[in-house]
Motif scaffolding. Sequence first.
Motif, PDB file in Angstrom:
ATOM      1  N   PRO A 180       6.401 -31.880 -17.175  1.00 55.88           N
ATOM      2  CA  PRO A 180       6.969 -31.270 -15.961  1.00 55.88           C
ATOM      3  C   PRO A 180       6.758 -32.168 -14.749  1.00 55.88           C
ATOM      4  O   PRO A 180       5.784 -32.926 -14.681  1.00 55.88           O
ATOM      5  N   PRO A 181       7.659 -32.114 -13.772  1.00 52.67           N
ATOM      6  CA  PRO A 181       7.470 -32.882 -12.538  1.00 52.67           C
ATOM      7  C   PRO A 181       6.184 -32.470 -11.830  1.00 52.67           C
ATOM      8  O   PRO A 181       5.634 -31.390 -12.072  1.00 52.67           O
ATOM      9  N   THR A 182       5.721 -33.328 -10.947  1.00 56.12           N
ATOM     10  CA  THR A 182       4.514 -33.041 -10.175  1.00 56.12           C
ATOM     11  C   THR A 182       4.669 -31.723  -9.413  1.00 56.12           C
ATOM     12  O   THR A 182       5.689 -31.479  -8.781  1.00 56.12           O
ATOM     13  N   GLY A 183       3.658 -30.887  -9.522  1.00 51.02           N
ATOM     14  CA  GLY A 183       3.683 -29.607  -8.832  1.00 51.02           C
ATOM     15  C   GLY A 183       4.250 -28.468  -9.650  1.00 51.02           C
ATOM     16  O   GLY A 183       4.170 -27.310  -9.242  1.00 51.02           O
ATOM     17  N   VAL A 184       4.832 -28.772 -10.809  1.00 51.69           N
ATOM     18  CA  VAL A 184       5.401 -27.742 -11.675  1.00 51.69           C
ATOM     19  C   VAL A 184       4.372 -27.365 -12.741  1.00 51.69           C
ATOM     20  O   VAL A 184       3.761 -28.227 -13.374  1.00 51.69           O
TER      21      VAL A 184
END
Length: 473
Positions: free
Chosen positions: A112-116
């Motif tokens: 997942p992308p950063t923060g997800v």
Amino acid sequence: MYERSSVAELAESLRSELDRYPVGGKLPSSRALVERYRVSPVTVSRALAQLAAEGLVVTRPGAGAFRTRPRTAEPAPGDTSWQEVTLSAEGAGEVVPRSVDASGVLVCLNTPPTGVIGLNSGYLHPSLQPERAMAAALARAGRRPGAWGRPPTEGLPELRDWFAREIGGAVAAADVMVTAGGQSALTTALRALAPPGAPVLVESPTYPGLLAIARASGCRPVPVPVDADGVRPELLAAAFEATGARVFVCQPLFQNPTGAVLSAARRPEVLRIARAAGAFVVEDDYARALGHEDAGPPPATLAAEDADGVVVHVRSLTKVTSPSLRVGALAARGPVLDRLRAIQVVDTFFVPRPLQETALELVGAPAWPRHLRAVAAELRHRRDVLAGALRRDLPGLELVHLPSGGYQLWVRLGEGQDDAAFAAAALRAGVAVAPGRPFFCAEPPAAYVRMSFAGVSGPGELLEAVQRLRAAR
């Protein structure tokens, strides 16, 4: 432990300073770089390795790192548009085209992308992986005599013997082949048992990776519905009769995605039905080491209860260790074993010996049972946290079944909801979930999503994920 950001930052700094050195000129020593940038020796080594991989420097053991000659301009790209015609025509004469839709698999593999918050992972979070035990096992394995030699094609005898004991029943070491993980074993099994164009019976819903394997082999997956007690025998018998299939692939223990366990009453029925149809049962025992603390002793494998060579058993160490410890087993009895062995040899030759030696060291270490107990306790806790939060904060969602093993919850959406739309909205809110459609090889009876609780850092992230989902509705 080095930080990836530190490696990237140091590599960028060194990259920007390369013009200071002539071609062939020596860069500062590793010690000098450690002192100058106030980073660890490991970070310096990783950064130099990154530059070496880009062709900007060359490292010489004992001498240091040197600037290389700049690369010449990249050649103009060719025209690959002709491939569209060739690939589309390739399946024209096939009963089942072998084009592969890997989207369902990639949902579970993508980071997942950063923060997800990732509720889509099919693997344990690094904090749950036995990293120290694996590192120690790898170090011991590297010192074993002959550790870097070619192993027997079927696998190390000691590892095959361990897998045979784990499978149980009349399965012996001679019936086992070591494979490069469970996915590789399933691929070998389907290629051996089902010719292109043949129907293959699968549980519905089931693991998307299995559907991708079947379609890539040119086979036609046929669904057989699953309920809380596993596959329904009467529908399995009807599917064999209607299709003439000779293969049924199932996960009798903590089925993915439902978490169902094949009941004691249905187990002999499944074997009897398959034997009457002259068919094989491929038992994907992926989650035997993922039982929760409150699960109790798991039932025996179907292979242990099979007297007639009906079952082809698949097992893997990957799920309970690390995505990179791709060591599994394929077990069968009778003439089919020769066909399985031949296909595996052609496809992969053998599993690298250092990896097999590492697996053998790991499962024989005192840390191994401690790791299994720790995972069982943590998975139970995480399951309860996520299930409780969903029931409390998202009552419109239905938990189809509270599993006693595995790493996921199978959640039914409310009437009129769409799984792809739900997953997209969840991602916008910072939560990655797996939409349910790829788990079905025919039209799904309702909209579902799968939520994994194994790939996050801890229960706190699970609670945060549910709050984000609530806010997104």
